[in-house]
Design an enzyme around this catalytic site. Structure first.
Site, mmCIF file in Angstrom:
data_model
loop_
_atom_site.group_PDB
_atom_site.id
_atom_site.type_symbol
_atom_site.label_atom_id
_atom_site.label_comp_id
_atom_site.label_asym_id
_atom_site.label_seq_id
_atom_site.Cartn_x
_atom_site.Cartn_y
_atom_site.Cartn_z
ATOM 1 N N ALA A 75 0.797 -1.233 0.000
ATOM 2 C CA ALA A 75 0.000 0.000 0.000
ATOM 3 C C ALA A 75 0.823 1.272 0.000
ATOM 4 O O ALA A 75 0.283 2.353 -0.257
ATOM 5 C CB ALA A 75 -0.932 0.005 1.213
ATOM 6 N N HIS A 100 1.071 -6.549 -22.992
ATOM 7 C CA HIS A 100 0.205 -5.474 -23.491
ATOM 8 C C HIS A 100 -0.100 -5.612 -24.983
ATOM 9 O O HIS A 100 -1.265 -5.629 -25.402
ATOM 10 C CB HIS A 100 0.860 -4.104 -23.260
ATOM 11 C CG HIS A 100 1.231 -3.825 -21.845
ATOM 12 N ND1 HIS A 100 0.534 -4.323 -20.772
ATOM 13 C CD2 HIS A 100 2.228 -3.071 -21.309
ATOM 14 C CE1 HIS A 100 1.091 -3.895 -19.650
ATOM 15 N NE2 HIS A 100 2.119 -3.144 -19.955
ATOM 16 N N TRP A 110 14.055 -33.457 -50.358
ATOM 17 C CA TRP A 110 14.097 -34.549 -49.387
ATOM 18 C C TRP A 110 14.520 -33.981 -48.033
ATOM 19 O O TRP A 110 15.103 -32.902 -47.964
ATOM 20 C CB TRP A 110 15.091 -35.628 -49.830
ATOM 21 C CG TRP A 110 14.815 -36.184 -51.200
ATOM 22 C CD1 TRP A 110 15.167 -35.631 -52.407
ATOM 23 C CD2 TRP A 110 14.129 -37.399 -51.499
ATOM 24 N NE1 TRP A 110 14.744 -36.412 -53.441
ATOM 25 C CE2 TRP A 110 14.100 -37.524 -52.922
ATOM 26 C CE3 TRP A 110 13.545 -38.399 -50.735
ATOM 27 C CZ2 TRP A 110 13.516 -38.599 -53.569
ATOM 28 C CZ3 TRP A 110 12.962 -39.478 -51.373
ATOM 29 C CH2 TRP A 110 12.939 -39.578 -52.771
#
EC number: 1.1.1.47
Length: 791
Positions: free
Chosen positions: A33, A267, A617
Site C-alpha cells: 500500500a 500489453h 528430401w
C-alpha cells in the site's frame, strides 16, 4: 483507529440503507500500500471505486498493508492518500465529504507474519459483527513482487478467506513469470491456494479505454467490417507503444525483463488477440472471449530470430553499471527497443503482417493499434478532386489510439472513405487542433471519437474486479499460451547484441526497419566489428568472403547475411547444372534454426531457381506429426515450400507418422523412405545434401555413440537424440557420403567451441559424427559465418 472504523462503517451503512437495499460489505486489502504503483494509481482507483459504488447498496472498508511497522506505515499511507482527487464535475463540498468518508474507512496494518493475517481476519469479522453487516466478499490486491506471492497466498488461503456465501477475489500484477517455465511454475503455486475464478491477473492495457473498445467496436460495426476484416483487404496491422522516458531508476527490473517481456509479451499481445480473434456472438462472455483468444494463439506462426530487430539506447549500460554496481567492463545485451513481425496462419489473416513495436528513449510517447487497409482503387481524376469521404485513392485506415501523442487522448479514428462507424453513447465525436495530421492524413479525413469521460486504466479495472467481469483479465490458460509463443524468440535473442541508438529525436532513421518473407531487418546497415577494440568499426563490406580450407575441404566464411547469400547462389548454380544435365535436381535439407534464413533467401531472391524440376528430401526428422511446430518439415513448409512453385509430388517428407504411430519399428518407415530414395534418386546419390553441426558434433540426427547410422548398409535409420523429442529418423552417414556435393552450414558464436574442436580431430564418427562426413566421389564445402569461425 478500530472504533473510528466501526463508526465510519456504520455511517456508510446508513447511507447505503438510505440509497437502496443493502447488498453486503466488501473488504479491500491493498498489499504493497505504500509502494509506487499504489501511490500513483491504486489508491486513486480505490477512491474512484468508492465514489462509484458507495451509494449503490454496498459498504466498504479499505486496509492498506505492507511489511513496514505500523507507525511508519501509517505515516507513509497517509502521505499517499493526500493526493486523492475527485472528478472535475463534482462539487468541492461533495468531494471533501466523500474524501473524508474514504479516509475514515481506510486504515493501515502490518502484514508480515501468519499471525498478522489471522489478526486481520479476526478484525474484519469483529467489525462486521459490531456493525451488523453481511459480508459480500473480500478483494486482496497484490501490489508486490512475484517472489512474495506464495507466502501471501498461503496466509490468505489458510486464515483470511471469507465465510460461506461471500466471494474472494485475488488481484495479481505483472510480471507473471520470466518465460514459459517460470510462468507455469508460478501458476502452479498460485493454483494450490486459489481457484481460477478467484484470480484476476491485471494487464492495465485492458483497462485503457481505446483497447477496451476494440471488441465492442467490432461488434457494433459487424455489418461494415465483415467484408473488410480479412487478408483480402487488410494490408498490415501495427500495434505500437513508444516511450520518451528511459529505464533510469528501474534498471534492476529492466535487466531481468527487457522490453519484450515488459511490453510485447503482455500489453501488445493482448491487443493483437483482440484485433485478430474471430468475433464471439457475445463479446461480454469471458468464456467465449478466452476461447477465441486461444484460437489466435494456436494459429500464430512460431517466431524465429529473424522475426525481430532489437536496440538499446546508448546510456543504458552506463546506467546499469551505476545502479547495479557492475564493473566498468560490463555491457548489457538487454533490449530497450524491439520490433517483431507476427504472422497468423489461418484463413482470415494468412499473409497479413502484424507489427508489434515498443521502445524507450524514443522521439514521442504514444500508443495505438492501426489497421491499414489495401488501396486497390485507381482514380482517374487528379488528386485535387479527391474528397475524403468518397475517394478510394486516399488512405483507408482504422486506428484505436490508446493515448498520448499529438492527439493527447484515447480515440477511435476511422477514415471517412471507409465507413461511418457506430459507437456507444459513452463516446463522442471529437475535434482536434486545426492542421493536425495523424498517420499521414489530416484529422478532418477521419470520423474521430473520444470518451465522454476519460478514466484511468486502473480505475476501470478495479470496477471490473468489483463486479466480477473476468473478460478484462488474463487467465492462466491465456498467460501460458502467450509465454509459449514468446519464449523461443527470447531464447534465440539472449546473446544477440542490440543496435545502439542515441535516444529521442537524434535516433533519426537508425531504428527504421523493413519486413520481407517473414523476416524483419533494419533499413540502415550498422557497422560491425570483427574484434571489439578502439578506432572506427569496420563495415561488413571491408571483409570479403573468406575462402580457405577446413578439415582439408573448401571453406567459405563471411558475415552471416553474406554467407547465406553465397550459399543460396551456390545451391541455385548446382541446381541449374543438374537440371541441364540430368533433367532434375535432388536436394536433401536439414532442419533446425540455422537454415531458416537460407530458406527465406531461396524463396524471395532466386526467381531463376528450377523448382519445377527439383525434388526436396529431408536429411532428418523428429518423430512428431508433420503439422507439429517441432517438425522439420513444418519449418520447411513455413519458410520455403509455401512460397515457391514446386510440384507437390516432388516433395518427400520422411514417413515418421504411420498407422497412427510415430516411428514404430514395425511400421518400417525408415525402410519405406530408403526404397523411395532408391527408386527416384540415381544410385541413391543426392545432387546436394545440406547439413548442420551441433554443439556436440552431431550432424543430421546422427549423435555421438549412436548405434546405427554411422556405418553399415542402411540408408535411413531411426536414432535417439539426447534432447526432446528423443526419437528421430535420419539419413545415414553412408548415404550422405554418396552425395555429389555436401554443404555444411555452421553459424553463431555458440558454435565457436565445437568448430575449433572438430578442426583438430581426425576421422572419429563414433565420437564426432560430423567428422565422418566425406563424400566418396563428391565435394564437401564448409560454410561458416565469422561468429562460428573466428568467435
Amino acid at each position: 483507529m478500530w472504533n473510528m472504523l466501526i463508526v465510519a462503517m456504520c455511517l456508510a451503512l446508513l447511507g447505503c440503507l438510505q440509497a437502496q437495499e443493502l447488498q453486503g460489505h466488501v473488504s479491500i486489502i491493498l498489499l504493497g500500500a505504500t509502494g509506487d504503483l499504489a501511490k500513483k494509481y491504486l489508491w486513486q482507483g480505490l477512491f474512484q471505486l468508492y465514489l462509484d459504488e458507495a451509494g449503490r447498496g454496498h459498504s466498504f472498508s479499505f486496509h492498506g498493508a505492507a511489511l513496514t511497522a505500523p507507525k511508519q506505515g501509517q505515516e507513509l499511507m497517509a502521505k499517499a492518500l493526500e493526493s486523492l482527487s475527485c472528478p472535475k464535475d463534482m462539487a468541492p463540498s461533495h468531494c471533501a465529504e466523500h474524501k473524508d468518508q474514504f479516509l475514515q474507512l481506510s486504515q493501515y496494518r502490518q502484514l508480515k507474519t501468519a499471525e498478522d493475517y489471522q489478526a486481520l481476519n479476526k478484525d474484519i469479522e469483529a467489525q462486521l459483527q459490531h456493525a451488523g453487516l453481511r459480508e459480500a466478499g473480500r478483494i486482496f490486491y497484490f501490489s508486490v513482487p512475484p517472489f512474495a506471492y506464495e507466502d501471501i497466498a498461503r496466509n490468505i488461503n489458510s486464515s483470511c478467506r471469507p465465510g460461506p456465501g461471500a466471494w474472494l477475489r485475488v488481484v495479481l500484477e505483472k510480471p507473471f513469470g520470466h518465460d514459459h517455465f517460470s510462468a507455469q511454475q508460478l501458476a502452479t503455486e498460485l493454483g494450490t491456494f486459489f481457484q481460477e475464478e478467484e484470480m484476476y491477473r491485471v494487464d492495465h492495457y485492458l483497462g485503457k479505454q481505446a483497447v477496451a473498445q476494440i471488441l465492442p467496436f467490432r461488434d457494433q460495426n459487424r455489418k461494415a467490417l465483415d467484408g473488410l476484416w480479412n487478408r483480402h483487404h487488410v494490408e498490415r496491422v501495427e500495434i505500437i507503444m513508444k516511450e520518451t522516458v528511459d529505464a533510469e531508476g528501474r534498471t534492476s527490473f529492466y535487466e531481468e525483463y527487457g522490453v519484450i517481456r515488459d511490453v510485447l509479451q503482455n500489453h501488445l499481445t493482448e491487443v493483437l488477440t483482440l484485433v485478430a480473434m474471430e468475433l464471439p456472438h457475445n463479446v461480454s462472455s469471458a468464456e467465449a472471449v478466452l476461447r477465441h483468444k486461444l484460437q489466435v494463439f494456436q494459429a500464430l506462426r512460431g517466431l524465429q530470430r529473424g522475426s525481430a530487430v532489437v536496440g538499446q539506447y546508448q546510456s543504458y549500460s552506463e546506467q546499469v553499471r551505476r545502479e547495479l554496481q557492475k564493473p566498468d567492463s560490463f555491457h548489457s545485451l538487454t533490449p530497450t527497443f524491439a520490433a517483431v513481425l507476427v504472422h497468423i496462419d489461418n484463413l482470415r489473416w494468412e499473409g497479413v503482417p502484424f507489427i508489434l513495436m515498443s521502445g524507450k528513449a524514443l522521439d514521442e510517447r504514444v500508443g495505438y493499434a492501426r489497421i491499414l487497409f489495401k488501396n486497390q482503387a485507381c482514380c482517374v481524376q487528379s488528386e485535387k478532386h479527391w474528397a475524403a469521404a468518397q475517394s478510394q485513392c486516399l488512405p483507408r485506415q482504422l486506428v484505436f489510439h490508446i493515448g498520448h501523442g499529438d492527439l493527447g487522448s484515447p480515440a477511435v479514428l476511422v477514415s471517412r472513405n471507409l465507413f461511418r462507424p457506430s459507437l456507444p453513447s459513452s463516446w463522442k465525436e471529437m475535434e482536434g487542433p486545426p492542421g493536425l495530421r495523424l498517420f499521414g492524413s489530416p484529422l478532418s479525413d477521419y470520423y474521430a471519437y473520444s470518451p465522454v469521460r476519460e478514466r484511468d486504466a486502473h480505475s476501470v479495472l478495479l470496477s471490473h474486479i468489483f463486479h466480477g467481469r473476468k473478460n478484462f483479465f488474463i487467465t492462466t490458460e491465456n498467460l501460458l499460451a502467450s509465454w509459449n509463443f514468446w519464449t523461443p524468440l527470447l531464447e534465440s535473442l539472449a546473446h544477440k547484441a542490440p543496435r545502439l541508438y542515441p535516444g529521442g529525436a537524434e535516433n533519426g532513421r537508425l531504428l527504421d526497419f523493413e519486413f520481407s518473407s517473414g523476416r524483419l531487418f533494419f533499413s540502415q546497415q550498422q557497422p560491425e566489428q570483427l574484434v571489439p577494440g578502439p578506432g572506427p568499426a569496420p563495415m561488413p563490406s571491408d571483409f570479403q568472403v573468406l575462402r580457405a580450407k577446413y578439415r582439408e575441404s573448401p571453406l567459405v566464411s563471411a558475415w552471416s547475411e553474406e554467407l547465406i547469400s553465397k550459399l543460396a547462389n551456390d545451391i541455385e548454380a548446382t541446381a541449374v547444372r543438374a537440371v541441364r544435365r540430368f533433367g532434375q535436381f535432388h536436394l536433401a535439407l536439414s532442419g533446425g534454426s540455422s537454415p531458416v534464413a537460407l530458406f527465406q533467401q531461396l524463396a524471395t531472391a532466386h526467381y531463376g531457381f528450377p523448382w519445377a524440376h527439383t525434388h526436396l528430401w529431408l536429411v532428418d526428422e523428429r518423430c512428431v506429426p508433420l503439422s507439429d511446430p517441432e517438425s522439420n518439415f513444418q519449418g520447411l513448409q513455413a519458410h520455403l515450400l509455401q512460397h515457391v512453385r514446386i510440384p507437390y509430388y516432388n516433395i518427400h517428407p520422411m514417413p515418421v507418422h504411420l498407422q497412427q504411430r510415430l516411428c514404430a519399428e514395425e511400421d518400417q518407415g525408415a525402410q519405406i523412405y530408403a526404397r523411395e530414395i532408391s527408386a527416384l534418386v540415381a544410385n541413391s546419390s543426392f545432387d546436394l545434401v545440406l547439413l548442420g553441426m551441433g554443439a556436440d558434433g552431431h550432424t543430421a540426427s546422427l549423435f555421438p555413440q549412436s548405434p546405427t547410422g554411422l556405418d553399415g548398409e542402411q540408408l535411413v535409420v531411426l536414432t535417439t537424440s539426447p534432447s526432446q523429442p528423443h526419437r528421430r529418423m535420419s539419413l545415414s552417414l553412408p548415404l550422405i557420403n554418396r552425395a555429389k556435393k555436401v554443404a555444411v552450414l555452421v553459424m553463431g558464436r555458440m558454435k565457436r567451441e565445437i568448430t575449433t574442436l572438430v578442426s583438430r580431430v581426425g576421422h572419429e564418427p563414433k565420437k564426432w559424427p560430423i567428422s565422418g562426413v566425406l563424400p566418396h566421389s563428391g565435394q564437401l564445402v564448409w560454410y561458416m559465418d565469422y561468429d562460428a569461425f573466428l568467435g
